[in-house]
Design an enzyme around this catalytic site. Structure first.
Site, PDB file in Angstrom:
ATOM      1  CD  GLU A 155      24.880 -44.556   1.623  1.00 50.14           C
ATOM      2  OE1 GLU A 155      24.594 -44.552   2.860  1.00 50.14           O
ATOM      3  OE2 GLU A 155      25.788 -43.631   1.241  1.00 50.14           O
ATOM      4  CB  CYS A 180      25.994 -45.631   6.104  1.00 50.27           C
ATOM      5  SG  CYS A 180      27.365 -44.800   6.528  1.00 50.27           S
ATOM      6  CB  CYS A 205      28.201 -47.285   2.109  1.00 51.98           C
ATOM      7  SG  CYS A 205      27.438 -46.910   3.574  1.00 51.98           S
ATOM      8  CB  CYS A 251      31.056 -43.563   3.809  1.00 52.32           C
ATOM      9  SG  CYS A 251      30.561 -45.194   4.679  1.00 52.32           S
ATOM     10  CG  ASN A 260      21.840 -41.469   8.894  1.00 46.21           C
ATOM     11  OD1 ASN A 260      20.784 -41.009   8.648  1.00 46.21           O
ATOM     12  ND2 ASN A 260      22.339 -40.491   9.198  1.00 46.21           N
ATOM     13  CB  ILE A 261      20.625 -46.863  12.542  1.00 49.36           C
ATOM     14  CG1 ILE A 261      19.223 -47.156  11.554  1.00 49.36           C
ATOM     15  CG2 ILE A 261      19.949 -47.155  13.914  1.00 49.36           C
ATOM     16  CD1 ILE A 261      18.907 -48.437  11.173  1.00 49.36           C
ATOM     17  CD  GLU A 262      24.093 -40.004  13.929  1.00 52.30           C
ATOM     18  OE1 GLU A 262      23.701 -39.427  14.839  1.00 52.30           O
ATOM     19  OE2 GLU A 262      24.619 -39.715  12.805  1.00 52.30           O
TER      20      GLU A 262
HETATM   21  N1  THU Z   1      26.274 -41.291   6.657  1.00 53.19           N
HETATM   22  C1  THU Z   1      25.284 -42.111   5.816  1.00 53.19           C
HETATM   23  O1  THU Z   1      24.193 -42.553   6.139  1.00 53.19           O
HETATM   24  N2  THU Z   1      25.838 -42.674   4.622  1.00 53.19           N
HETATM   25  C2  THU Z   1      27.061 -42.339   3.970  1.00 53.19           C
HETATM   26  O2  THU Z   1      27.583 -42.820   3.085  1.00 53.19           O
HETATM   27  C3  THU Z   1      27.841 -41.363   4.811  1.00 53.19           C
HETATM   28  C4  THU Z   1      27.539 -41.052   6.222  1.00 53.19           C
HETATM   29  C5  THU Z   1      25.880 -41.183   7.893  1.00 53.19           C
HETATM   30  C6  THU Z   1      26.463 -41.539   8.985  1.00 53.19           C
HETATM   31  C7  THU Z   1      26.237 -40.509   9.922  1.00 53.19           C
HETATM   32  O3  THU Z   1      24.946 -40.832  10.741  1.00 53.19           O
HETATM   33  C8  THU Z   1      25.928 -39.319   9.372  1.00 53.19           C
HETATM   34  O4  THU Z   1      25.775 -39.688   7.957  1.00 53.19           O
HETATM   35  C9  THU Z   1      27.224 -38.333   9.605  1.00 53.19           C
HETATM   36  O5  THU Z   1      28.445 -39.122   9.097  1.00 53.19           O
END
Ligand code: THU
Length: 141
Positions: free
Chosen positions: A55, A53, A93, A90, A42-44
């Site tokens: 995935e 996310c 994804c 999520c 994940n890259i915020e």
């Molecule tokens: N996140 C994912 O990388 N994949 C998901 O399917 C659910 C959420 C990440 C997004 C965010 O950076 C962190 O989890 C918290 O929501």
């Protein structure tokens, strides 16, 4: 490729996460039909909604490289990279998986201590919208 190995690759991918806001590190390992594996994290983002996310990072890397057919994905995550339980994909994804995968595409949810559970895309996204099912003739797949 065993589920254990794919889950281990997802766990490795967690180390690449860019998570200055949530602290939740997520990793994914996507198994393509030809046996190749793409890892994602994940890259915020400071604006939050542009966050990608793990995935989708894996899928987008693979699709960029020309892959269109996939067998399975392993996913894991946790606060500060500590896995305490399953970290399911999520809804966004799941819809991206729907774009490229069949109902039997397998999602391995990696838990602590090498544990995992397997679910299919049909289980995670029932009654879903897809180009194949609902845009026949219009979608240039
Ligand atoms: N996140 C994912 O990388 N994949 C998901 O399917 C659910 C959420 C990440 C997004 C965010 O950076 C962190 O989890 C918290 O929501």
């Amino acid at each position: 490729m065993t589920p254990e190995k794919l889950c281990a690759l997802a766990k490795d991918a967690m180390h690449h996460a860019y998570v200055p806001y949530s602290g939740y590190k997520v990793g994914a390992a996507l198994l393509c039909a030809d046996g190749s594996v793409y890892q994602g994290c994940n890259i915020e983002n400071a604006a939050y909604s542009p966050t990608n996310c793990a995935e989708r990072t894996a899928f987008f890397k693979a699709v960029y490289d020309g892959h269109r057919s996939f067998q399975a994905i392993a996913v894991c995550g946790g606060k500060d990279g500590i896995i305490t339980g399953a970290f399911p994909p999520c809804g966004v994804c799941r819809q991206v998986m729907r774009e490229f995968c069949e109902d039997d595409f397998t999602i391995y949810l990696a838990g602590p201590d090498g544990t995992w559970e397997a679910l299919t895309l049909a289980q995670l996204l029932p009654h879903s919208f897809s180009a194949k099912k609902h845009m026949n003739g219009d979608a240039k797949l």
